[in-house]
Scaffold this active site. Structure first.
Site, short mmCIF file in Angstrom:
data_model
loop_
_atom_site.label_atom_id
_atom_site.label_comp_id
_atom_site.label_asym_id
_atom_site.label_seq_id
_atom_site.Cartn_x
_atom_site.Cartn_y
_atom_site.Cartn_z
N THR A 121 -4.50 -34.36 -24.44
CA THR A 121 -3.02 -34.14 -23.28
C THR A 121 -3.40 -32.74 -23.16
O THR A 121 -3.45 -32.35 -22.36
CB THR A 121 -1.42 -34.55 -22.95
OG1 THR A 121 -1.83 -35.80 -23.33
CG2 THR A 121 -1.13 -33.97 -21.74
N ARG A 175 3.58 -29.88 -22.39
CA ARG A 175 2.34 -29.16 -22.50
C ARG A 175 1.72 -29.37 -21.01
O ARG A 175 0.93 -29.03 -21.22
CB ARG A 175 1.63 -29.73 -23.88
CG ARG A 175 1.63 -31.26 -23.65
CD ARG A 175 0.96 -32.09 -25.15
NE ARG A 175 1.70 -33.46 -25.32
CZ ARG A 175 1.99 -34.11 -25.61
NH1 ARG A 175 3.57 -34.07 -25.71
NH2 ARG A 175 1.85 -35.62 -25.67
ZN ZN Z 1 -2.49 -37.08 -22.36
#
Ligand code: ZN
Length: 550
Positions: free
Chosen positions: A76, A152
């Protein structure tokens, strides 16, 4: 005379009739960058015939179906770091969600803030600027806002000079942090107002995590599954246990449900209104990353009824969001992509014909490797500190010994039946792909090079065969599937551009997520530094600004 005039006018007419009408509007009032976490290209294609909401609109714009997150570390944080920077993780420095820091001997979360306490979040580890910074450098009144279910994701899209950054903080609702870098922190009120109203309404009417009218095509897929040591009921909605919003388990269920995306988009709409996005003199940027597809994919896999229902709900929620964007009545450009792809639970994938699909125990493999190395080198502590089997860091406290341990670890790993290839950090560091290499033609070493940073990356890179999962579910609620490999099912993502009046134009050529930022910069007419990606001429008038941009 008339003929001469005609001759003079004709080329001009041709020029004016050139396909500029098909390009995105220049200097739109609002750029909306949407990311669907774990929206693999094959998942997008599988349900494409069913789309009737926002995904239908996007699929009927300029649709690049062969988009790539080109790098190997398909997680991610790295994936989000490419989208609005135009740089591969090798340059953004975001080589993983977390990496092993040799100096401290600890794991570092990608949006941790060094020296600011363990809970602080911000873009300190991001080594480059984003579209938001270029917009504000060109026009300081431009507003830059990023919102996500995950800290994030929001922070990587926001970059270093955002006006506001929000992420879902569980019981806190949408939250932010001064270290995330809002340049106008006084305008963070929408989160409080939104959360208060949301939580108050939940006290009287508990929220529906999954829609009640799940499409019949998804219900028809209901089937109990045994994934690793975990049994899934296969029923929709998947988690039938009634949990009150005040219960601790509620937030866990909410994450793994379509409600998280709906909340995120509702909150984004609230922020558009509160900040008057799209109504100012400059081009504003709103980046929204929708996390539920990723949580659903990990918990249930991508091939079952749960993902079918999630994608249908996402399509509908995006449709409602686009209706709100249309109501602004300002020129806007939308882009949707993903931070990485995914693979299904290997048991179901094997049943459906994925060659060689099976599950191995990545943690057991690491334990066996550590035991082998401890015995061979007479060590008292594990020399491999990694938690992921794909990228290993050797730490013995003795640099000369590290090299010998690394070499022996590579030999041992190459002898394992489920290991395809082992690359050393030296091989990966040297594997810069020739400029212009299409992402589907990168060698394995080149893919790892695209997410390699000498200070943050590990020592050994392990490639398992395609369709082999190192995830090992043991109990209810454990992940059954995931992503992170260098194979194309984890790298291929849709890249979809849409604006009012956009042509329906499917594009087959391979493109990269690093091409998105230079394309949006060209649309906004702002300068960029030298980037890895290239402006996409199907979308923007690249030539007008291209030469000046570098
Ligand atoms: Zn992800």
């Amino acid at each position: 005379m008339a003929a001469r005039l005609l001759r003079a006018i004709a080329p001009l007419a041709v020029l004016l009739a050139a396909p500029t009408a098909a390009k995105a509007p220049e200097r739109p009032k609002l750029i909306v960058a949407l990311v669907v976490d774990q929206f693999a290209a094959d998942l997008f294609e599988r349900y494409r015939p069913t789309y009737s909401g926002g995904l239908r609109r996007l699929a009927n714009g300029v649709a690049f179906v062969n988009g790539y997150q080109s790098h190997a570390a398909t997680e991610t944080c790295p994936g989000h770091s490419t989208i609005l920077t135009g740089r591969h993780p090798a340059a953004t420095g975001i080589v993983a969600n977390a990496w092993f820091d040799r100096a401290s001997g600890k794991s570092v979360y990608c949006v941790a803030v060094p020296g600011a306490g363990p809970a602080a979040r911000g873009p300190a580890n991001l080594r480059v600027d984003t579209l938001g910074t270029w917009l504000k450098a060109s026009e300081p009144r431009a507003q830059v806002v990023a919102i996500s279910g995950k800290d994030r994701a929001a922070i990587m899209l926001a970059g270093h000079h955002a006006d506001a950054v929000y992420w879902w903080g569980g019981a806190d609702g949408f939250t932010t942090a001064s270290t995330a870098g809002p340049v106008t922190p006084q305008v963070t009120a929408p989160a409080d107002a939104f959360d208060r109203a949301t939580f108050a309404s939940w006290r009287t009417t508990p929220p529906q995590l999954w829609p009640q009218d799940i499409p019949q095509r998804c219900v028809a897929m209901e089937k109990p599954e045994r994934f690793g040591e975990e049994t899934l009921s296969g029923h929709l909605p998947p988690d039938a246990s009634a949990v009150a919003p005040s219960d601790k388990a509620f937030d866990d269920q909410l994450h793994v449900s379509p409600l998280l995306d709906r909340l995120t988009l509702d909150f984004a709409a609230r922020v558009i209104t509160a900040r008057h996005l799209g109504k100012g003199a400059a081009t504003d940027l709103l980046a929204v990353s929708l996390s539920a597809t990723d949580y659903v994919g990990h918990r249930y896999g991508k091939g079952g009824p749960e993902m079918c229902a999630q994608v249908a709900a996402l399509d509908r929620a995006l449709g409602a969001f686009f209706a709100r964007l249309d109501a602004l009545k300002v020129p806007y450009v939308a882009i949707l992509t993903a931070d990485h792809g995914s693979s299904d639970a290997p048991e179901r994938a094997a049943r459906e014909g994925a060659a060689g699909a099976h599950r191995i125990d990545g943690r057991s493999l690491l334990r066996a490797l550590n035991a082998h190395l401890k015995q061979g080198f007479n060590l008292s502590a594990d020399p491999i500190r990694s938690t992921e089997a794909q990228e290993l860091t050797v730490v013995t406290g003795n640099p000369a010994l590290d090299l010998r341990v690394r070499a022996e670890a590579a030999i041992w790993l190459r002898g394992q039946p489920d290991v395809t290839q082992v690359l050393t950090r030296d091989e990966v560091a040297a594997a810069a792909p020739p400029p212009g290499t299409p992402p589907d033609k990168l060698t394995m070493a080149e893919r790892f090079h695209e997410s390699f940073d000498a200070a943050r990356s590990g020592d050994l890179f392990v490639v398992f065969p395609p369709n082999v999962s190192t995830i090992n579910p043991r109990k209810t609620g454990d992940a059954v599937a995931g992503h992170g490999s260098p194979w194309d099912y984890d790298r291929r993502v849709p890249i979809l551009f849409w604006w009012p009046g956009a042509p329906a134009e499917p594009v087959d050529r391979t493109v990269e997520t690093v091409d998105i930022a230079p394309t949006l910069a060209a649309i906004a007419g702002v300068r960029t530094p030298l980037l890895d990606g290239k402006c996409l001429p199907e979308v923007a008038e690249c030539a007008q600004t291209g030469a000046a941009l570098h």
